[in-house]
Design a protein around this motif. Structure first.
Motif, mmCIF file in Angstrom:
data_model
loop_
_atom_site.group_PDB
_atom_site.id
_atom_site.type_symbol
_atom_site.label_atom_id
_atom_site.label_comp_id
_atom_site.label_asym_id
_atom_site.label_seq_id
_atom_site.Cartn_x
_atom_site.Cartn_y
_atom_site.Cartn_z
ATOM 1 N N THR A 23 -6.390 15.293 0.491
ATOM 2 C CA THR A 23 -7.043 14.307 -0.316
ATOM 3 C C THR A 23 -6.067 13.242 -0.728
ATOM 4 O O THR A 23 -4.744 13.391 -0.653
ATOM 5 C CB THR A 23 -7.715 14.705 -1.432
ATOM 6 O OG1 THR A 23 -6.598 15.025 -2.289
ATOM 7 C CG2 THR A 23 -8.807 15.875 -1.293
ATOM 8 N N LYS A 24 -6.597 12.043 -0.948
ATOM 9 C CA LYS A 24 -5.853 11.000 -1.403
ATOM 10 C C LYS A 24 -5.001 11.263 -2.620
ATOM 11 O O LYS A 24 -3.844 10.891 -2.704
ATOM 12 C CB LYS A 24 -6.527 9.626 -1.818
ATOM 13 C CG LYS A 24 -7.158 8.942 -0.575
ATOM 14 C CD LYS A 24 -7.881 7.652 -0.423
ATOM 15 C CE LYS A 24 -8.113 6.904 -1.626
ATOM 16 N NZ LYS A 24 -8.865 5.804 -1.505
ATOM 17 N N ALA A 25 -5.541 11.988 -3.354
ATOM 18 C CA ALA A 25 -4.936 12.304 -4.578
ATOM 19 C C ALA A 25 -3.715 13.374 -4.366
ATOM 20 O O ALA A 25 -2.653 13.198 -5.036
ATOM 21 C CB ALA A 25 -5.923 13.225 -5.662
ATOM 22 N N HIS A 26 -3.973 14.100 -3.286
ATOM 23 C CA HIS A 26 -2.815 15.103 -2.968
ATOM 24 C C HIS A 26 -1.862 14.449 -2.085
ATOM 25 O O HIS A 26 -0.488 14.626 -2.184
ATOM 26 C CB HIS A 26 -3.347 16.287 -1.923
ATOM 27 C CG HIS A 26 -2.650 17.325 -1.565
ATOM 28 N ND1 HIS A 26 -2.186 18.321 -2.464
ATOM 29 C CD2 HIS A 26 -1.646 17.720 -0.620
ATOM 30 C CE1 HIS A 26 -1.254 19.148 -2.215
ATOM 31 N NE2 HIS A 26 -0.884 18.920 -1.167
ATOM 32 N N LEU A 27 -1.968 13.235 -1.365
ATOM 33 C CA LEU A 27 -0.917 12.515 -0.906
ATOM 34 C C LEU A 27 -0.253 11.573 -1.869
ATOM 35 O O LEU A 27 1.215 11.687 -1.760
ATOM 36 C CB LEU A 27 -1.760 11.641 -0.042
ATOM 37 C CG LEU A 27 -2.125 11.988 1.343
ATOM 38 C CD1 LEU A 27 -3.038 10.920 2.242
ATOM 39 C CD2 LEU A 27 -0.973 12.622 2.114
ATOM 40 N N ALA A 28 -0.595 11.322 -3.051
ATOM 41 C CA ALA A 28 -0.109 10.443 -4.072
ATOM 42 C C ALA A 28 0.841 11.723 -4.854
ATOM 43 O O ALA A 28 1.925 11.572 -5.067
ATOM 44 C CB ALA A 28 -1.144 10.059 -4.852
ATOM 45 N N LYS A 43 -0.087 6.663 -6.339
ATOM 46 C CA LYS A 43 -1.478 6.411 -6.269
ATOM 47 C C LYS A 43 -1.867 4.822 -5.775
ATOM 48 O O LYS A 43 -2.600 4.942 -4.711
ATOM 49 C CB LYS A 43 -2.313 6.482 -7.490
ATOM 50 C CG LYS A 43 -3.551 6.332 -7.255
ATOM 51 C CD LYS A 43 -4.277 6.296 -8.821
ATOM 52 C CE LYS A 43 -5.746 6.237 -8.847
ATOM 53 N NZ LYS A 43 -6.235 4.883 -8.226
ATOM 54 N N VAL A 46 -0.822 4.838 -1.859
ATOM 55 C CA VAL A 46 -1.826 5.581 -1.058
ATOM 56 C C VAL A 46 -3.077 4.850 -0.969
ATOM 57 O O VAL A 46 -3.596 4.438 0.233
ATOM 58 C CB VAL A 46 -2.312 7.038 -1.452
ATOM 59 C CG1 VAL A 46 -3.279 7.448 -0.822
ATOM 60 C CG2 VAL A 46 -0.995 7.878 -1.348
ATOM 61 N N ASP A 47 -3.537 4.151 -2.241
ATOM 62 C CA ASP A 47 -4.826 3.413 -1.985
ATOM 63 C C ASP A 47 -4.439 1.883 -1.291
ATOM 64 O O ASP A 47 -5.420 1.851 -0.462
ATOM 65 C CB ASP A 47 -5.152 2.799 -3.639
ATOM 66 C CG ASP A 47 -5.634 4.017 -4.378
ATOM 67 O OD1 ASP A 47 -6.288 5.083 -3.640
ATOM 68 O OD2 ASP A 47 -5.778 3.803 -5.544
ATOM 69 N N PHE A 50 -4.786 2.709 2.475
ATOM 70 C CA PHE A 50 -5.968 3.071 3.095
ATOM 71 C C PHE A 50 -6.906 1.481 3.028
ATOM 72 O O PHE A 50 -7.761 1.433 3.843
ATOM 73 C CB PHE A 50 -6.950 4.155 2.441
ATOM 74 C CG PHE A 50 -6.238 5.445 2.882
ATOM 75 C CD1 PHE A 50 -6.404 5.920 4.096
ATOM 76 C CD2 PHE A 50 -5.411 6.122 2.021
ATOM 77 C CE1 PHE A 50 -6.284 7.284 4.543
ATOM 78 C CE2 PHE A 50 -4.874 7.363 2.601
ATOM 79 C CZ PHE A 50 -5.467 7.957 3.846
ATOM 80 N N ASP A 51 -6.561 0.963 1.751
ATOM 81 C CA ASP A 51 -7.372 -0.391 1.810
ATOM 82 C C ASP A 51 -7.151 -1.317 2.895
ATOM 83 O O ASP A 51 -7.661 -2.141 3.508
ATOM 84 C CB ASP A 51 -6.963 -1.189 0.547
ATOM 85 C CG ASP A 51 -7.445 -0.610 -0.699
ATOM 86 O OD1 ASP A 51 -8.484 0.227 -0.602
ATOM 87 O OD2 ASP A 51 -7.019 -1.023 -1.687
#
Length: 112
Positions: A23-28, A43, A46-47, A50-51
């Motif tokens: 997940t994005k949270a895990h990547l962060a 965070k 990562v955001d 993907f944006d």
């Protein structure tokens, strides 16, 4: 075939994942733990990553990630569809979809 080491490598322990998906949270969290960014910066990074991908695809641009693969927008033509319960013919409108094609290097790594 020896390749030079990347400037940094993120070790991903599959056993440590709480869910079967990354997940994005895990990547962060990995950026926080292994690179030393604070949690907010990790965070946001990562955001932002993907944006950028979403914005590029929305503009119709391909996204190419070296040694990983390519994301492309494809326009699907309108076509007739069918409701499986009733058998009724329902028109499916034209739409844009994202396709992903894995790089040869990613395919090779998956086979190891």
């Amino acid at each position: 075939m020896n390749q030079p080491a990347a400037p940094f490598e993120i070790e991903l322990a599959v056993e440590s994942l709480e869910t079967p998906a990354l997940t994005k949270a895990h990547l962060a969290e990995l950026l926080f733990e292994q690179i030393g960014l604070n949690k907010r910066e990790a965070k946001d990074m990562v955001d932002a990553f993907f944006d950028l991908i979403v914005e590029s695809l929305a503009r119709g641009e391909d996204v190419k990630l070296s040694n990983f693969g390519n994301f492309q927008i494809r326009t699907k033509a309108p076509r007739p569809g069918r409701n499986p319960r009733t058998g009724e013919v329902i028109p499916i409108e034209a739409r844009r979809v994202v396709t992903f094609h894995a790089s040869n290097k990613l395919k090779e790594q998956l086979q190891e």
